[in-house]
Design a protein around this motif. Structure first.
Motif, mmCIF file in Angstrom:
data_model
loop_
_atom_site.group_PDB
_atom_site.id
_atom_site.type_symbol
_atom_site.label_atom_id
_atom_site.label_comp_id
_atom_site.label_asym_id
_atom_site.label_seq_id
_atom_site.Cartn_x
_atom_site.Cartn_y
_atom_site.Cartn_z
ATOM 1 N N GLU A 206 -15.280 -41.046 16.631
ATOM 2 C CA GLU A 206 -14.196 -40.066 16.649
ATOM 3 C C GLU A 206 -12.913 -40.673 16.056
ATOM 4 O O GLU A 206 -12.210 -40.030 15.284
ATOM 5 C CB GLU A 206 -13.955 -39.628 18.092
ATOM 6 N N ILE A 207 -12.643 -41.927 16.409
ATOM 7 C CA ILE A 207 -11.438 -42.578 15.887
ATOM 8 C C ILE A 207 -11.556 -42.790 14.379
ATOM 9 O O ILE A 207 -10.613 -42.551 13.624
ATOM 10 C CB ILE A 207 -11.193 -43.907 16.638
ATOM 11 N N ILE B 93 -3.548 -47.046 7.454
ATOM 12 C CA ILE B 93 -4.052 -46.538 8.732
ATOM 13 C C ILE B 93 -3.160 -46.992 9.886
ATOM 14 O O ILE B 93 -3.535 -46.893 11.049
ATOM 15 C CB ILE B 93 -5.509 -46.958 8.974
ATOM 16 N N LEU B 94 -2.000 -47.539 9.550
ATOM 17 C CA LEU B 94 -0.977 -47.913 10.543
ATOM 18 C C LEU B 94 -1.472 -48.896 11.599
ATOM 19 O O LEU B 94 -1.108 -48.783 12.758
ATOM 20 C CB LEU B 94 -0.394 -46.666 11.213
ATOM 21 N N SER C 17 -9.919 -38.533 8.336
ATOM 22 C CA SER C 17 -9.432 -37.177 8.101
ATOM 23 C C SER C 17 -8.065 -37.198 7.434
ATOM 24 O O SER C 17 -7.650 -36.226 6.829
ATOM 25 C CB SER C 17 -9.338 -36.418 9.430
ATOM 26 N N ASP C 18 -7.382 -38.325 7.545
ATOM 27 C CA ASP C 18 -6.043 -38.420 6.967
ATOM 28 C C ASP C 18 -6.023 -39.432 5.815
ATOM 29 O O ASP C 18 -4.967 -39.916 5.437
ATOM 30 C CB ASP C 18 -5.058 -38.854 8.066
ATOM 31 N N LEU D 82 -11.038 -39.523 12.736
ATOM 32 C CA LEU D 82 -9.610 -39.195 12.702
ATOM 33 C C LEU D 82 -8.914 -39.928 11.574
ATOM 34 O O LEU D 82 -8.136 -39.351 10.818
ATOM 35 C CB LEU D 82 -8.957 -39.559 14.039
ATOM 36 N N LEU D 83 -9.192 -41.232 11.458
ATOM 37 C CA LEU D 83 -8.548 -42.014 10.395
ATOM 38 C C LEU D 83 -8.954 -41.480 9.026
ATOM 39 O O LEU D 83 -8.128 -41.327 8.130
ATOM 40 C CB LEU D 83 -8.928 -43.491 10.522
#
Lengths: 910, 632
Positions: free
Chosen positions: A95-96, A160-161, A102-103, A99-100
């Motif tokens: 999921e993480i 990805i900060l 997806s951006d 999320l990464l």
């Protein structure tokens, strides 16, 4: 203390994935799992950095915990039950990742990072497939790209900060060029006030680039290649004396990138030159064949032709003049093996001790001074020890520019260990801005400031009585001298207010562990040896030599200047500082080298060699990897001297200003093209390994030297650098315990290392000084040789900057470095400039009795009024057009740090 | 420059003693007697609410005008006292005239003349400014209002009663006697034990036992310790901490001094958002007064206890209400959460042991010390002791601030205290705990309000925001509103919160725009639970709660949006249509008010709306007198 130790060693028993394991208390789940070979993904973790716990990809399941826990930040505890790959964990990681992704731009096919991108790797490993890529269809954040820096870009879309770049910039490099801006979804990596990276405090060290897990921070590189084409070779950096470990990334016999390795001295950090200054290797100007000068023009030649030419020319000189009188200049840039062979050639083949190298111009006063007071002229302590010093006193070293990784270490010590920093320097250099006490001393007043500090320490009884009694001699004489001194007068000479001097003295003297770091600002004076002995006096007075995180630490400027000295590329000593005047030593070497009749007198130093060339005493000069026309004082004098020779042979990687004057030029291999060892400033011997083939017919310097030795009738048949090292160590007690195998596996070794079971020496003089008891040598201040007068009313000093290295042989051929600091300049204070109507950026003329240069004016608050600073890198725009060889009588170092000069504004732009 | 105003220890020799404290209290009590029901001294005290709510509806002008008229009329026996919030904000600005205790509501500056000249000079109450009870009877005393009947004011006990800018009024209410008591009679560990025994739990949200926090910090070794106060109240609709600081700032100062004594700290910080200018102003005045009196500084009340207190302003980031982000912000760093452990009690401000409580928690401390553990213990439920302040907002008649014993039912709060739902609409849900909390549906109206029960039904106590929603509210829209807030306020540090909030919002936007699929609801649910288990701080772990709790109780509304493309509450613009029915008589009013010209039709003929042009503003519905326009 004992209790603490016990706690540190307490063993914890817990379970990972059902298996019972043991770990030390205080270890994180991640650390233990890595030791066990259990792969836990991470983005924001770096063992050198404070735990951030922000990426959340390392989450694991711990029995009884409300949420999943980050393995990086969770310490193991007795009885803990950890699942690293349970279904819940895998789902969360997917999921993480989704999320990464997806951006994240879907540019893997054209992304240069592909193949070593952690996001890509984990996406593959966890099976976040196209269906999950489409999991979220929304916005992708539009973020700016910053390509203002010449060496790397920040592509914020790919960020990805994880924040590693921010943390390394702030916590390890300590320059604060990168931080976060905005909040939440709009968070970006930014500079202060959103300025371009190139306009901020960034020092282009590229350590951020090295830790970036994705393609967000990428080096600018002209060539395209895929990561899996790269072959990596670990070696030692060839710039300054820190001795950083690095990987050369090679594609098609070309170095395409440099990545840091975790060496003992660099903790996986690099500076701008080490990280980005490699393109000179493949520069078209590289020398590819031997060159012979015929009728003033260089003509390409074969090795055989070139060597025969040298042999015949030497024979002609000999027959015409009775002797060709050989002298050699060895090289602080070449390996230990090559320096060893060079002095062997001079002493064994040409039977002369007229061998020297440019250590003469940098730390000959250190070697002379510290050998006298302590018995050994090298940095006493190790670089990483500075992290635990209580006080660091920098005098005459622009550490953050000339030894950037050591500068970063000192700043880390300030930030993490609350280390106090004292800086004494005529310019308010970067380190001075961070100092607890900064003393903007007048140039040439080192001895005065050191004496003034000692006076305070003596008067206030802050010295270490027990240490002095037990470990030193001649203290009485020091006292007598100090009693004679007038404290106020000394402060006046330095231009520092007495209270500041007192504070500095107290701060230094009251520290448990205080290290002095110095460099050319102390050594390059006609009173250089005295300056060094003053430093030694101060440290001895406070009992600061012979213990960890303290000491007297001369920072060596070139990658192997320590090694070149250790190898005996000096007129007075063989390897390991064994005196040429010692018959037993000579006998040992004669026997080993199978020769007789070795020169038994101390030879000429570098300035004396130049003088001897000018007055025709010497006829044949052999220069390996040095560029005295730019590096030595009084350029015109040097050019004249070299032109007066009958035979000048230069071996180098480029046609330097010096090589242009040669009769024969021999093409050498650069550091990346050969095997060997360098010895860094902390006496650490580290391996140099071959990553690429040299261009054309260029050969490793040792091979060239061996050819020449053979040519002059000496039977030398080394097959490898290692064989040379083996011979060298049998003749050198301080290196005797080192072998390539040991060096390969042990992060290098620090001398003295007398036997193969010896671990090397982290810091010198523990328990006993090399000379037995340390010697106090009281010193009186002497004024500089040249002082301003009516015709030359200003003082001028010289030095280096961050982006260039030495005579720019290498850095002058790296585009990005030249974009940063590509031209000669002179720094001056605002009032000095205003007096001549000069504004920042004007073209100005600086002159001295030796010559003049036309350069750009840099008007800076950091320079004291009446003083000019000119870097020496820039050839005809460099300081050495103006300097002069006013020599220290003991070690013959020239007073490069201070001359008189005149400043004028150039009319009309050229 | 060091001066005695800023650094009270300079003035320590003038410091107050216990005896001074008693003397001031007695003298001041006489002064204030009229406010306690005494009518003998002919004094008149007019209390005017100076809280933020009443200030923004011109209470300052009311005070100015009163002063002018009093001066003009030379009424030497009349004093005006600017107090903190009375609680009934819906009816502000509020003015109370003692000794009659007459309670005027919605007072305007132009009413002042009548209050002074009519009521005070001639004894004629201004009836039109009195409030009415449910039966329409005039109520002229505050205590007689239903609004106050079920409240028990502990943390708010001084709010609306004293002048917060006058330390002597606080002292008159037994202020600083709790500090005096602990310094004289209790060892630090005894103070910690008292707080432990009281059962007080953190009023900021999570409900961690305050005494245990203190115990950890007390036990932590360290040469330096801190106390800190979280006044970064960021939940939309919550304003209890602001009101306490505006109405009774010394209670917080006294409590922090007690906490400092209990754990061994000598320095404190109040982190307060800059959007609370009145609270900041009054707190600073209170700190300055306490310093001047030696109640902050060295050797407080003649003991060897030293303590000083400083204000740090927050710039309005919601995340800075998270304790570790708050500590970072106080230190001057970017306000992002730190990893825990270590917890602040062990390693907090500047790496030192720190007790951090919120304003309301502190406000309970002096009362607990003064009145005793047993007194406090008697209020509330088995696990949730004492009272809780709630900020009532949304679709409720008595918007305002209430303090109730723990365990009271939501129904009592909404209907008995809150006065029910306006416009005769019905209760749909109440959001407690701010964005991190959840929505409680009507079926749980009789649930007792305490920490555990709220948690069980998918919400939380939170800091005490209580937003009531009537049946016109779309629950998907509510979830979207809170997610928008969370997207703005996520600090961006950890992946699940930074990106998860954004992606959930995108899915919600997809649903309310009529493009949602059933799968999206599952995705949202899954992502929301991932955020709960993977985010770094409590903010991230609870950020998706509005989605989870609305899904729990109102899933049918989501499904209606997706399957039927309809918004049952009629709020989601993309899913509603306006239509004119045959009740239309062709009066043309609707076409005249339509801002975009979507309505056409001849006079006296039925009109029609072009859905392609209509922007669904609802102006036509309001204009139509025949209920001929429907929204569906």
């Amino acid at each position: 203390m004992n209790d603490k130790k016990k706690i540190a060693e307490k063993t914890i028993q817990f379970s990972v994935n059902g298996q019972t394991v043991q770990a030390k208390e205080g270890q994180s789940i991640l650390q233990v799992c890595r030791e066990l070979g259990i792969d836990i993904p991470t983005f924001c973790y770096d063992e050198r950095l404070k735990i951030d716990g922000s990426c959340r990809i390392c989450l694991v399941e711990v029995e009884g915990a409300r949420t999943l826990l980050p393995a990086c930040a969770t310490l193991v505890a007795e009885g803990m039950q950890v699942q690293t790959h349970s279904e819940k964990v895998i789902e969360a990681r997917k999921e993480i990742l989704a999320l990464l992704l997806s951006d994240h731009p879907r540019e893997c096919l054209k992304c240069e990072k592909a193949g070593e991108c952690k996001l890509q790797d984990y996406g593959y490993e966890y099976g976040v497939d196209e269906e999950q890529f489409g999991y979220f269809v929304g916005e992708r954040c539009e973020r700016d790209l910053d390509d203002s820096n010449p060496f790397f870009i920040i592509d914020r879309k790919k960020c990805i900060l994880c924040g590693k770049c921010v943390r390394i910039c702030n916590d390890l490099q300590c320059v604060g060029a990168l931080h976060y801006a905005n909040r939440g979804y709009k968070t970006v990596i930014s500079t202060p006030f959103l300025q371009d990276l190139n306009d901020g405090s960034c020092v282009s060290c590229g350590n951020c680039v090295s830790v970036c897990p994705t393609g967000a921070l990428m080096p600018k590189k002209p060539e395209s290649y895929r990561s899996w084409e790269v072959k990596k070779t670990t070696t030692t950096c060839s710039y300054c004396g820190v001795g950083c470990q690095m990987d050369l990334c090679v594609v098609n016999n070309r170095v395409v990138e440099v990545k840091p390795r975790k060496g003992a001295a660099n903790n996986a950090m690099l500076c701008v030159k080490g990280k980005f200054g490699y393109n000179f290797l493949s520069h078209p100007d590289r020398l590819k064949t031997p060159l012979i000068k015929r009728e003033g023009e260089f003509v390409e030649a074969s090795w055989e032709e070139a060597l025969n030419y040298i042999k015949e020319k030497a024979a002609t000189v000999k027959s015409e003049q009775g002797d060709y009188r050989f002298a050699g200049l060895s090289s602080a840039r070449c390996t230990n093996e090559e320096n060893y062979l060079m002095q062997k050639m001079a002493r064994g083949v040409f039977k002369t001790n007229d061998i020297d190298h440019c250590a003469r111009l940098c730390h000959s006063s250190t070697v002379a001074g510290l050998a006298n007071t302590l018995g050994s002229g090298a940095m006493t302590n190790s670089i990483e020890e500075v992290l635990r010093s209580d006080v660091v006193f920098i005098i005459g070293s622009n550490t953050s520019e000339t030894h950037p990784v050591i500068g970063a270490h000192i700043r880390q010590a300030q930030a993490q260990n609350k280390t106090k920093l004292i800086v004494a320097d005529p310019r308010k250099i970067d380190m001075a801005r961070d100092a607890d006490i900064y003393m903007q001393i007048k140039p040439g007043s080192n001895i005065a400031i050191l004496n003034a500090m000692m006076k305070v320490i003596f008067d206030e009884k802050l010295y270490d009585q027990a240490y002095i009694e037990e470990r030193t001699e001649n203290f009485e004489e020091l006292i007598q001298t100090l009693e004679l001194l007038d404290f106020k007068e000394l402060c006046k000479i330095c231009g520092i207010d007495p209270e500041t001097v007192r504070r500095a003295a107290r701060m230094y003297a009251s520290a448990d562990r205080a290290g002095i770091y110095y460099s050319m600002g102390v050594t390059q004076f006609a009173s250089g040896t005295n300056g060094v002995m003053s430093v030694s006096n101060l440290a001895l007075l406070c009992g600061q030599i012979g213990k960890e995180s303290a000491g007297v630490n001369p920072l060596r400027g070139q990658n192997n200047v320590q090694g070149a000295c250790d190898m005996g590329a000096l007129p007075n000593v063989f390897t390991g500082y064994q005196k040429v005047t010692d018959a037993a030593v000579r006998e040992k070497f004669e026997k080993a080298w199978n020769i007789t009749d070795m020169d038994d007198a101390v030879g000429k130093t570098l300035p004396e060699i130049m003088d001897a060339a000018l007055n025709k005493e010497l006829r044949f000069l052999y220069i390996m990897g040095e560029n005295p026309v730019v590096s030595d004082p009084d350029r015109h004098h040097i050019q004249k001297a070299l032109s007066s020779l009958d035979l000048l042979v230069v071996q180098d990687i480029f046609l330097t200003e010096t090589a242009q004057l040669a009769d024969v030029v021999l093409p050498a291999a650069a550091f990346a093209e050969k095997e060997g060892t360098f010895t860094n400033t902390e006496r650490r011997v580290q391996r140099v390994r071959k990553a690429i083939d040299p261009p054309g017919q260029a050969l490793a310097d040792w091979r060239i030297l061996q050819k020449l030795m053979q040519c002059f009738g000496y039977d030398s048949n080394f097959e490898s650098a290692e064989e040379i090292f083996e011979e060298m160590r049998t003749l050198t007690p301080s290196y005797a315990g080192m072998t390539y195998t040991r060096l390969d596996t042990l992060d290098g070794l620090q001398w003295p290392c007398p036997s193969e079971d010896h671990p090397g020496t982290k810091f010198l003089h523990q328990g006993r000084f090399t000379r037995g008891k340390a010697l106090f040598v009281p010193i009186h201040y002497t004024p500089p040789v040249e002082e301003p007068d009516a015709q030359y009313p200003l003082s001028m000093t010289s030095g280096r900057n961050l982006y260039q290295y030495h005579t720019r042989t290498m850095t002058g051929r790296v585009e990005g470095l030249n974009l940063k600091e590509g031209h000669g300049y002179v720094e001056m204070g605002p009032a000095t400039a205003a007096e001549k109507g000069i504004v920042h950026g004007d073209r100005v003329k600086v002159s001295s009795p030796r010559g003049e240069i036309v350069v750009i004016a840099h008007v800076l608050e950091s320079v004291q009024e009446g003083l000019l600073f000119v870097p020496f890198h820039y050839g005809e725009e460099g300081a050495n057009v103006l300097t002069v060889a006013n020599l220290d009588p003991i070690c013959k170092i020239p007073e490069l740090k201070l001359i008189k000069a005149r400043l004028e504004k150039c009319e009309a732009a050229l | 420059m060091i001066n005695s105003t800023q650094y009270a220890h300079i003035a320590a020799q003038n410091a107050m003693t216990s005896a001074d404290l008693k003397e001031i209290a007695q003298a001041k009590k006489k002064d204030m007697a009229v406010r306690f029901g005494s009518v003998q001294d002919h004094a008149v005290h007019i209390l005017v609410c100076g809280g933020t709510g009443c200030t923004s509806s011109h209470s300052e002008q009311i005070i100015e005008k009163m002063e002018t008229i009093i001066a003009r009329e030379k009424l030497h026996n009349v004093s005006i006292i600017r107090t903190g919030c009375f609680g009934l904000c819906a009816k502000g600005p509020i003015v109370i005239v003692h000794p009659e205790e007459t309670f005027y509501v919605q007072v305007k500056p132009e009413d002042v003349e009548e209050i002074i000249c009519g009521h005070i000079q001639n004894g004629k109450k201004v009836e039109r400014l009195l409030s009415k009870d449910e039966q329409g009877e005039l109520v002229d005393k505050l205590q007689e209002l239903g609004f106050y009947e079920k409240q028990s004011r502990v943390a708010l006990s001084n709010c609306g009663l004293i002048d917060p800018e006058n330390i002597e009024e606080y002292i008159a209410m037994d202020g600083y006697t709790a500090l005096d008591l602990v310094l004289k009679e209790k060892k630090p560990e005894e103070v910690v034990q008292m707080i432990l025994d009281s059962g007080l739990r953190g009023r900021g949200g999570a409900g961690f036992p305050t005494g245990r926090k203190w115990l950890f910090a007390h036990q932590a070794s360290g040469d330096k310790k801190y106390v800190a106060c979280n006044a970064d109240e960021g939940d939309p609709g919550a304003f209890m901490d602001r009101s306490i600081l505006e109405g009774d700032p010394h209670a917080v100062i006294e409590a922090m001094a007690i906490a400092a004594y209990a754990i061994g700290a000598d320095e404190g910080y109040v982190y307060i958002r800059a959007e609370y200018p009145i609270a900041v102003h009054r707190l600073q005045i209170a700190i300055d007064q306490a310093r001047a009196q030696g109640l902050l500084g060295r050797n407080i009340l003649g003991s060897d206890f030293n303590f000083d207190l400083f204000i740090r302003l927050g710039a309005g980031a919601f995340v800075c209400g998270e304790e570790t982000a708050l500590l970072n912000s106080v230190e001057g760093k970017r306000g992002t959460p730190r990893l825990r452990p270590p917890f602040p009690a062990v390693k907090g401000l500047f790496g030192k042991p720190t007790v951090l409580n919120n304003v309301e928690t502190y406000a309970n401390i002096p009362v607990i010390i003064r009145k005793g553990v047993d007194w406090f213990n008697a209020m509330g439920t088995e696990t949730s002791k004492g009272t809780k302040v709630f900020a009532l907002g949304g679709n409720i008649n008595n918007v305002g601030l209430v303090e109730v014993p723990m365990g009271i039912t939501l129904r009592e709060i909404v209907y008995d205290i809150g006065g029910g739902i306006p416009e005769g609409r019905s209760f749909k849900a109440a959001q407690t705990g701010g964005p991190s909390g959840g929505c409680i549906p009507a079926s749980h109206l009789d649930t007792p309000v305490d920490y555990e029960t709220l948690m069980q039904i998918g919400s939380m106590m939170g800091s005490g925001g209580l937003i009531v929603m009537d049946d016109s509210k779309c629950m998907v829209g509510i979830a979207k509103f809170f997610m928008e807030f969370m997207v703005e306020e996520s600090c961006g540090k950890c992946t699940p919160c930074r990106l998860g909030t954004k992606k959930i919002l995108e899915l919600l936007e997809k649903i309310v725009s009529g493009n949602g699929e059933l799968e999206d609801i599952d995705k949202m649910e899954k992502l929301a639970s991932t955020m709960k288990t993977t985010s770094l701080c409590a903010l991230g772990q609870t950020a998706a709660n509005p989605v989870l709790s609305t899904l729990r109780y109102f899933k049918d509304e989501y499904i209606a949006h997706v399957e039927e493309k309809c918004c049952p509450a009629g709020e989601c613009k993309a899913l509603i249509r306006y239509r004119i029915t045959d009740a239309c008589i062709g009066c043309t009013r609707c076409s005249k008010v339509c801002p975009v010209g979507a309505i056409t039709g001849q006079v006296k003929e039925m009109h029609s709306i072009d859905p392609a042009i209509c922007i669904k503003c609802g102006a036509c519905i309001q204009a139509c007198k025949f209920n001929a326009i429907v929204r569906r």
